[in-house]
Design a protein around this motif. Structure first.
Motif, PDB file in Angstrom:
ATOM      1  N   ALA A 103      16.826  -0.773  26.414  1.00 30.11           N
ATOM      2  CA  ALA A 103      15.533  -0.170  26.071  1.00 30.11           C
ATOM      3  C   ALA A 103      14.957   0.602  27.261  1.00 30.11           C
ATOM      4  O   ALA A 103      14.432   1.708  27.100  1.00 30.11           O
ATOM      5  CB  ALA A 103      14.549  -1.239  25.598  1.00 30.11           C
ATOM      6  N   VAL A 104      15.068   0.037  28.459  1.00 33.37           N
ATOM      7  CA  VAL A 104      14.551   0.723  29.659  1.00 33.37           C
ATOM      8  C   VAL A 104      15.315   2.029  29.889  1.00 33.37           C
ATOM      9  O   VAL A 104      14.732   3.061  30.199  1.00 33.37           O
ATOM     10  CB  VAL A 104      14.638  -0.199  30.902  1.00 33.37           C
ATOM     11  N   SER A 106      16.778   3.965  27.642  1.00 28.79           N
ATOM     12  CA  SER A 106      16.341   4.969  26.664  1.00 28.79           C
ATOM     13  C   SER A 106      14.998   5.544  27.055  1.00 28.79           C
ATOM     14  O   SER A 106      14.758   6.740  26.984  1.00 28.79           O
ATOM     15  CB  SER A 106      16.179   4.364  25.264  1.00 28.79           C
ATOM     16  N   LYS A 107      14.107   4.651  27.472  1.00 30.92           N
ATOM     17  CA  LYS A 107      12.746   5.036  27.806  1.00 30.92           C
ATOM     18  C   LYS A 107      12.728   6.007  28.987  1.00 30.92           C
ATOM     19  O   LYS A 107      12.054   7.034  28.952  1.00 30.92           O
ATOM     20  CB  LYS A 107      11.978   3.761  28.158  1.00 30.92           C
ATOM     21  N   LYS A 111      11.582   9.923  29.292  1.00 33.38           N
ATOM     22  CA  LYS A 111      10.550  10.331  30.255  1.00 33.38           C
ATOM     23  C   LYS A 111      11.028  11.502  31.120  1.00 33.38           C
ATOM     24  O   LYS A 111      10.272  12.426  31.400  1.00 33.38           O
ATOM     25  CB  LYS A 111      10.220   9.149  31.180  1.00 33.38           C
TER      26      LYS A 111
ATOM     27  N   SER B  35      19.548   1.849  18.567  1.00 35.65           N
ATOM     28  CA  SER B  35      19.050   3.222  18.728  1.00 35.65           C
ATOM     29  C   SER B  35      19.429   4.110  17.533  1.00 35.65           C
ATOM     30  O   SER B  35      18.667   4.994  17.147  1.00 35.65           O
ATOM     31  CB  SER B  35      19.553   3.823  20.037  1.00 35.65           C
ATOM     32  N   THR B  55       8.078  12.355  21.025  1.00 38.92           N
ATOM     33  CA  THR B  55       9.013  11.477  21.759  1.00 38.92           C
ATOM     34  C   THR B  55       8.318  10.230  22.322  1.00 38.92           C
ATOM     35  O   THR B  55       8.941   9.177  22.417  1.00 38.92           O
ATOM     36  CB  THR B  55       9.713  12.244  22.897  1.00 38.92           C
ATOM     37  N   ASP B  56       7.019  10.350  22.668  1.00 35.90           N
ATOM     38  CA  ASP B  56       6.294   9.163  23.145  1.00 35.90           C
ATOM     39  C   ASP B  56       6.225   8.095  22.051  1.00 35.90           C
ATOM     40  O   ASP B  56       6.382   6.900  22.332  1.00 35.90           O
ATOM     41  CB  ASP B  56       4.857   9.534  23.553  1.00 35.90           C
ATOM     42  N   ILE B  59       9.439   6.059  21.674  1.00 34.57           N
ATOM     43  CA  ILE B  59       9.594   5.051  22.714  1.00 34.57           C
ATOM     44  C   ILE B  59       8.597   3.907  22.518  1.00 34.57           C
ATOM     45  O   ILE B  59       8.911   2.745  22.747  1.00 34.57           O
ATOM     46  CB  ILE B  59       9.396   5.717  24.105  1.00 34.57           C
ATOM     47  N   ASP B  60       7.375   4.258  22.068  1.00 34.75           N
ATOM     48  CA  ASP B  60       6.347   3.225  21.890  1.00 34.75           C
ATOM     49  C   ASP B  60       6.597   2.335  20.670  1.00 34.75           C
ATOM     50  O   ASP B  60       6.067   1.233  20.582  1.00 34.75           O
ATOM     51  CB  ASP B  60       4.959   3.885  21.712  1.00 34.75           C
ATOM     52  N   SER B  62       7.990  -0.100  19.376  1.00 36.16           N
ATOM     53  CA  SER B  62       8.861  -1.206  19.774  1.00 36.16           C
ATOM     54  C   SER B  62       8.810  -2.389  18.812  1.00 36.16           C
ATOM     55  O   SER B  62       9.557  -3.340  18.963  1.00 36.16           O
ATOM     56  CB  SER B  62       8.472  -1.664  21.182  1.00 36.16           C
TER      57      SER B  62
END
Lengths: 357, 78
Positions: A103-104, A106-107, A111, B35, B55-56, B59-60, B62
């Motif tokens: 997960a990190v 991908s994040k 970013k 994913s 895209t935020d 990722i958020d 979750s």
């Protein structure tokens, strides 16, 4: 924590102390959770004292070790995904991820890519065939790259068929629908060149994606054999696809997430979460800026396997730090190619001769 | 949950039993929500609620509860 910060905004005075702290903590974490790693460190860095005084004093593993032994700091039950290197040189590397590290990764990838593509998800043309991501628990380096970048896109379209021929109906439908707006085109460097651009040329076809950004990665070795350099690549992408925004990125399957993207000046940039050190191949001492040598990569992301400090088999040169004309902070560098085989083996020999400093 | 129909959407996008879909079900805690499935999920949410996620948001997003919250943010703006 570094991964809470923006990718290209911090200067070395802020970055280096955080790197030292986080990478020292990771070294300790892996010593406690990976017995093979603890043994390697004990043998090669018997006088290691943590936290280290600077990042150059951190222990580093040869990337070859991930081909030879499956190093991980989690239990078998915690393995969520396994990544495999492309394995051009025999045995592939195996990188084991738990859900947290995955997960990190991908994040952070998102970013970093937001800095180059913006926050909106763009229609995405993938220069590969769909089977490359079929097996969802085990990814090749190519599959992992596509899967990671797919988060930046929408209306994903695979440009190739399983036999590597261009899927003309799909490509044409995609272009008809999206060619006028911003688009993300992504593929591995060799796939883009050999199986897309060259195929367009041999079919005497062109496409026109004036607002597209082409992101590509995955090594130049095969292209250098064909005498294709970055400039030729860019010119040909412009001629055949009408794309003028092209960014290469450098990164290893052993350190997915914290990638190094090429700026408009043609330099690869370290994001806040990663760093580069160049070592002299004869004595492994740290080389100065503008002095070529072997690339060592640091990443604060790998928690499920001890891949936070790795000696690669690539040659590179650091151009500068925090002062690139593109405005991005962090070290910026160039990759000069692969190490000759004998020297590459020498990298892993450091673990037998104890030359590391 | 502001949008209880999300539970069904999750069950179908992840191909799991609806009984397993609770507000605190989180990304990466079951093999079915990886994913690849995440992208399918996003496409179905956009389709069903007629929103465009950036895209935020991806990722958020979750957990199921977080997805509910994100959808709400867009629907309030409309």
């Amino acid at each position: 924590m570094l991964f809470e910060l923006e990718p290209y905004s911090i200067k070395k005075e802020q970055k280096q102390p955080l790197l030292q702290q986080e990478l020292s903590a990771l070294t300790k974490h892996h010593q406690q959770h990976c017995s093979d790693y603890a043994r390697l460190i004990q043998t090669q860095w018997p006088n290691l004292s943590l936290p280290v005084a600077n990042t150059q004093a951190l222990p580093y593993l040869s990337v070859r070790l991930f081909k030879q032994i499956g190093l991980k700091s989690i239990t078998d039950e915690q393995v969520f995904k396994t990544l495999y290197s492309s394995g051009t040189t025999g045995t592939p590397s195996r990188i084991m991820l738990d859900n947290q590290t995955a997960a990190v990764q991908s994040k952070i990838l998102v970013k970093i890519m937001q800095q180059w593509l913006g926050k909106a998800r763009l229609p995405m043309l993938i220069i590969d065939h769909p089977s490359v991501v079929k097996d969802r628990a085990n990814f090749s380096a190519r599959g992992a790259g596509i899967q990671g970048l797919a988060f930046m896109g929408r209306n994903h379209c695979y440009a190739l068929n399983d036999d590597m021929s261009i899927n003309w109906p799909s490509l044409e439908a995609f272009c008809t629908k999206f060619a006028d707006g911003p688009i993300l085109v992504f593929g591995f460097t060799f796939m883009v060149w050999q199986h897309f651009i060259q195929q367009l040329i041999s079919h005497k076809k062109t496409i026109n994606l004036p607002q597209a950004t082409l992101i590509h990665s995955g090594g130049w070795k095969k292209l250098i054999d064909q005498a294709v350099d970055n400039q030729t690549f860019k010119q040909t992408a412009k001629q055949t696809c009408g794309i003028s925004k092209v960014h290469n990125f450098y990164g290893m399957v052993e350190q997915v997430g914290a990638i190094f993207v090429e700026c408009e000046q043609g330099y690869l940039h370290c994001p806040s979460y990663a760093d580069i050190i160049i070592r002299q191949p004869n004595n492994w001492q740290v080389a100065d800026f503008n002095q070529p040598g072997v690339v060592q990569l640091l990443s604060t992301l790998p928690k499920s396997y001890p891949g936070h400090s790795l000696l690669t088999e690539d040659r590179g040169i650091i151009i500068g730090e925090d002062d690139c004309r593109c405005g991005k902070k962090g070290k910026y560098f160039k990759i000069l190619g692969r190490l000759p085989q004998a020297e590459a083996r020498g990298c892993s020999d450091t673990f037998e001769t104890g030359q590391a400093s | 949950m502001n949008h209880p129909q999300l539970l069904e959407l999750f069950a179908s996008a992840l191909a799991i039993d609806i009984k397993k879909v609770t507000p605190d079900l989180a990304y990466g805690t079951i093999p079915e929500w990886d994913s690849t499935a995440h992208m399918i999920l996003i496409a179905e949410i956009e389709d069903k609620f007629d929103v465009m996620l950036d895209t935020d948001d991806i990722i958020d997003m979750s957990s199921v509860a977080k997805a509910d919250e994100i959808i709400n943010k867009y629907l309030i703006q409309q």
